[in-house]
Design an enzyme around this catalytic site. Structure first.
Site, PDB file in Angstrom:
ATOM      1  N   SER A   1     -11.982  69.048  62.649  1.00  0.00           N
ATOM      2  CA  SER A   1     -11.410  70.279  62.418  1.00  0.00           C
ATOM      3  C   SER A   1     -12.097  71.496  62.024  1.00  0.00           C
ATOM      4  O   SER A   1     -11.571  72.801  62.077  1.00  0.00           O
ATOM      5  CB  SER A   1     -10.281  70.225  61.157  1.00  0.00           C
ATOM      6  N   ARG A   2     -13.386  71.350  61.391  1.00  0.00           N
ATOM      7  CA  ARG A   2     -14.263  72.340  61.273  1.00  0.00           C
ATOM      8  C   ARG A   2     -15.730  71.833  61.277  1.00  0.00           C
ATOM      9  O   ARG A   2     -15.899  70.612  61.548  1.00  0.00           O
ATOM     10  CB  ARG A   2     -14.119  73.129  59.883  1.00  0.00           C
TER      11      ARG A   2
ATOM     12  N   TYR B   1     -23.022  60.165  47.403  1.00  0.00           N
ATOM     13  CA  TYR B   1     -23.126  60.644  48.607  1.00  0.00           C
ATOM     14  C   TYR B   1     -24.250  60.232  49.665  1.00  0.00           C
ATOM     15  O   TYR B   1     -24.352  59.668  50.663  1.00  0.00           O
ATOM     16  CB  TYR B   1     -23.117  62.198  48.708  1.00  0.00           C
ATOM     17  N   VAL B   2     -25.359  60.068  48.742  1.00  0.00           N
ATOM     18  CA  VAL B   2     -26.457  59.630  49.350  1.00  0.00           C
ATOM     19  C   VAL B   2     -26.588  58.089  49.603  1.00  0.00           C
ATOM     20  O   VAL B   2     -27.116  57.500  50.735  1.00  0.00           O
ATOM     21  CB  VAL B   2     -27.788  59.593  48.300  1.00  0.00           C
ATOM     22  N   ALA B   3     -25.913  57.355  48.551  1.00  0.00           N
ATOM     23  CA  ALA B   3     -25.834  55.827  48.829  1.00  0.00           C
ATOM     24  C   ALA B   3     -24.751  55.506  50.213  1.00  0.00           C
ATOM     25  O   ALA B   3     -25.099  54.765  51.103  1.00  0.00           O
ATOM     26  CB  ALA B   3     -25.341  55.336  47.746  1.00  0.00           C
TER      27      ALA B   3
ATOM     28  N   LYS C   1     -24.813  57.409  52.607  1.00  0.00           N
ATOM     29  CA  LYS C   1     -25.414  58.073  53.836  1.00  0.00           C
ATOM     30  C   LYS C   1     -26.446  56.751  54.163  1.00  0.00           C
ATOM     31  O   LYS C   1     -26.750  56.854  55.330  1.00  0.00           O
ATOM     32  CB  LYS C   1     -25.837  59.588  53.730  1.00  0.00           C
TER      33      LYS C   1
HETATM   34  P1  NAP Z   1     -17.405  69.933  56.408  1.00  0.00           P
HETATM   35  O1  NAP Z   1     -17.665  71.353  57.051  1.00  0.00           O
HETATM   36  O2  NAP Z   1     -17.266  69.954  54.969  1.00  0.00           O
HETATM   37  O3  NAP Z   1     -16.429  69.133  57.464  1.00  0.00           O
HETATM   38  C1  NAP Z   1     -16.086  67.857  56.982  1.00  0.00           C
HETATM   39  C2  NAP Z   1     -15.147  67.590  58.028  1.00  0.00           C
HETATM   40  O4  NAP Z   1     -14.555  66.147  57.585  1.00  0.00           O
HETATM   41  C3  NAP Z   1     -13.808  68.198  58.156  1.00  0.00           C
HETATM   42  O5  NAP Z   1     -13.324  68.241  59.413  1.00  0.00           O
HETATM   43  C4  NAP Z   1     -12.752  67.544  57.123  1.00  0.00           C
HETATM   44  O6  NAP Z   1     -11.424  67.694  57.723  1.00  0.00           O
HETATM   45  C5  NAP Z   1     -13.151  66.021  57.531  1.00  0.00           C
HETATM   46  N1  NAP Z   1     -12.909  65.336  56.530  1.00  0.00           N
HETATM   47  C6  NAP Z   1     -13.103  65.301  55.177  1.00  0.00           C
HETATM   48  N2  NAP Z   1     -12.532  64.190  54.521  1.00  0.00           N
HETATM   49  C7  NAP Z   1     -11.684  63.712  55.321  1.00  0.00           C
HETATM   50  C8  NAP Z   1     -10.821  62.563  55.184  1.00  0.00           C
HETATM   51  N3  NAP Z   1     -10.654  61.869  54.021  1.00  0.00           N
HETATM   52  N4  NAP Z   1     -10.230  62.125  56.422  1.00  0.00           N
HETATM   53  C9  NAP Z   1     -10.552  62.719  57.445  1.00  0.00           C
HETATM   54  N5  NAP Z   1     -11.433  63.786  57.731  1.00  0.00           N
HETATM   55  C10 NAP Z   1     -11.797  64.145  56.506  1.00  0.00           C
HETATM   56  O7  NAP Z   1     -18.716  69.200  56.762  1.00  0.00           O
HETATM   57  P2  NAP Z   1     -20.010  69.446  57.600  1.00  0.00           P
HETATM   58  O8  NAP Z   1     -20.954  70.278  57.012  1.00  0.00           O
HETATM   59  O9  NAP Z   1     -19.415  69.718  59.049  1.00  0.00           O
HETATM   60  O10 NAP Z   1     -20.480  67.972  57.904  1.00  0.00           O
HETATM   61  C11 NAP Z   1     -20.179  67.114  58.865  1.00  0.00           C
HETATM   62  C12 NAP Z   1     -20.956  65.705  58.859  1.00  0.00           C
HETATM   63  O11 NAP Z   1     -22.504  66.019  58.698  1.00  0.00           O
HETATM   64  C13 NAP Z   1     -20.711  65.002  57.349  1.00  0.00           C
HETATM   65  O12 NAP Z   1     -20.847  63.854  57.707  1.00  0.00           O
HETATM   66  C14 NAP Z   1     -21.972  65.519  56.673  1.00  0.00           C
HETATM   67  O13 NAP Z   1     -22.346  64.358  55.411  1.00  0.00           O
HETATM   68  C15 NAP Z   1     -22.944  65.566  57.481  1.00  0.00           C
HETATM   69  N6  NAP Z   1     -24.352  66.338  57.134  1.00  0.00           N
HETATM   70  C16 NAP Z   1     -23.744  67.646  56.651  1.00  0.00           C
HETATM   71  C17 NAP Z   1     -25.147  68.412  56.482  1.00  0.00           C
HETATM   72  C18 NAP Z   1     -24.882  69.873  56.241  1.00  0.00           C
HETATM   73  O14 NAP Z   1     -25.810  70.491  55.532  1.00  0.00           O
HETATM   74  N7  NAP Z   1     -23.692  70.603  56.335  1.00  0.00           N
HETATM   75  C19 NAP Z   1     -26.242  67.858  56.197  1.00  0.00           C
HETATM   76  C20 NAP Z   1     -26.511  66.686  56.601  1.00  0.00           C
HETATM   77  C21 NAP Z   1     -25.340  65.695  56.808  1.00  0.00           C
HETATM   78  P3  NAP Z   1     -10.190  67.822  56.758  1.00  0.00           P
HETATM   79  O15 NAP Z   1     -10.456  68.679  55.764  1.00  0.00           O
HETATM   80  O16 NAP Z   1      -9.243  68.512  57.879  1.00  0.00           O
HETATM   81  O17 NAP Z   1      -9.513  66.335  56.803  1.00  0.00           O
END
Ligand code: NAP
Length: 244
Positions: free
Chosen positions: A12-13, A152-154, A156
């Site tokens: 979604s984002r 969160y780290v656990a 990942k």
């Molecule tokens: P984000 O902007 O917070 O987006 C999170 C996404 O997960 C949203 O689409 C949200 O959609 C969905 N989501 C959350 N809880 C959910 C649930 N219970 N069921 C279904 N969907 C759920 O995060 P992002 O930064 O794009 O991160 C994406 C991935 O990359 C994650 O796994 C994150 O841990 C990883 N990551 C990110 C970073 C960073 O710096 N941004 C770094 C390392 C790893 P809804 O709210 O619509 O459900």
């Protein structure tokens, strides 16, 4: 090109949305899954306008029934899922000493158990197809550790172990399982961090910039491709050199 279907959770984002747009651009049908159906519909519309195929399904990664239901819904219309991008995740940060059990459990349930259940739900279809790509979104902190993020780290680090175990289990069916470990990427997840903290992080990044969702989408596109067919059980760092 062979008709493939990908399911991207958290589409979604942020990173998931851009990954979906990128996969759709290569001619892959994409199933967009998250909790906000309205936002998913917007992403689906964007893909359709650009000539791609997309379908929005509601999923709550904290609920195994919801995950199974969403996969069944997608498969009913489009057949087996060939590519699963386990991208959805949440954070509930806090120091371990004061972390509430509920915050530990919900992060592990959504980020790790949810990813496992999604893999279970798509596996049979991939096995029948004798082709599959599972891509789990880990994190640089899953490799390095991070104070204040033990839950969160656990989750990942757990995803990395899960990736390697499932990779060994299903390699004989021509299904690859890999993880991507993003560094610091500019999305909603990191938008709330203070400028001071961002500047501090930047000091640790040799490439001297924060990452973009597009940097991660390029890695997803590669691991989902035919060309990546001999790569499995790998953790691909996309972090500007922050961790080597
Ligand atoms: P984000 O902007 O917070 O987006 C999170 C996404 O997960 C949203 O689409 C949200 O959609 C969905 N989501 C959350 N809880 C959910 C649930 N219970 N069921 C279904 N969907 C759920 O995060 P992002 O930064 O794009 O991160 C994406 C991935 O990359 C994650 O796994 C994150 O841990 C990883 N990551 C990110 C970073 C960073 O710096 N941004 C770094 C390392 C790893 P809804 O709210 O619509 O459900």
């Amino acid at each position: 090109m062979i008709n493939r279907t990908a399911m991207i959770t958290g589409a979604s984002r942020g990173i998931g949305r851009v990954c979906a747009l990128e996969l759709a651009r290569t001619g892959i049908r994409v199933v967009l899954a998250a909790r906000s159906l309205d936002k998913l519909e917007e992403v689906a519309a964007e893909i359709k306008v650009a000539g791609g195929e997309a379908k929005a399904v509601l999923i709550d990664m904290s609920s195994p029934d919801s995950i199974r239901g969403a996969v069944a819904e997608a498969q009913k219309e489009w057949g087996p899922i060939h590519i699963l991008v386990n991208n959805a995740a949440i954070t509930k940060d806090g120091l371990a000493l004061r972390m509430k059990a509920a915050d530990w459990n919900s992060v592990l349930q959504t980020n790790l158990t949810g990813a496992f259940v999604a893999i279970q739900a798509v596996m049979q279809g991939m096995m029948k197809e004798r082709w599959g790509r599972i891509i789990n979104m880990a994190s640089v902190v899953g490799e390095m550790g991070n104070a204040g993020q033990s839950n969160y780290v656990a989750s990942k680090a757990g995803l990395i172990g899960l990736t390697k175990s499932i990779a060994r289990e299903i390699a004989s069916r021509n299904i690859t399982v890999n993880a991507i470990a993003p560094g610091f990427i500019e999305t909603d997840m990191t938008a709330g961090l203070s400028e001071e903290l961002k500047a501090k992080m930047l000091e640790q990044i040799p490439l001297k910039r924060l990452g973009k969702a597009e940097d991660i989408a390029a890695a997803v596109k590669f691991l989902a491709s035919e060309e990546a067919g001999y790569i499995t059980g790998h953790v691909l760092d996309v972090n500007g050199g922050m961790y080597m």
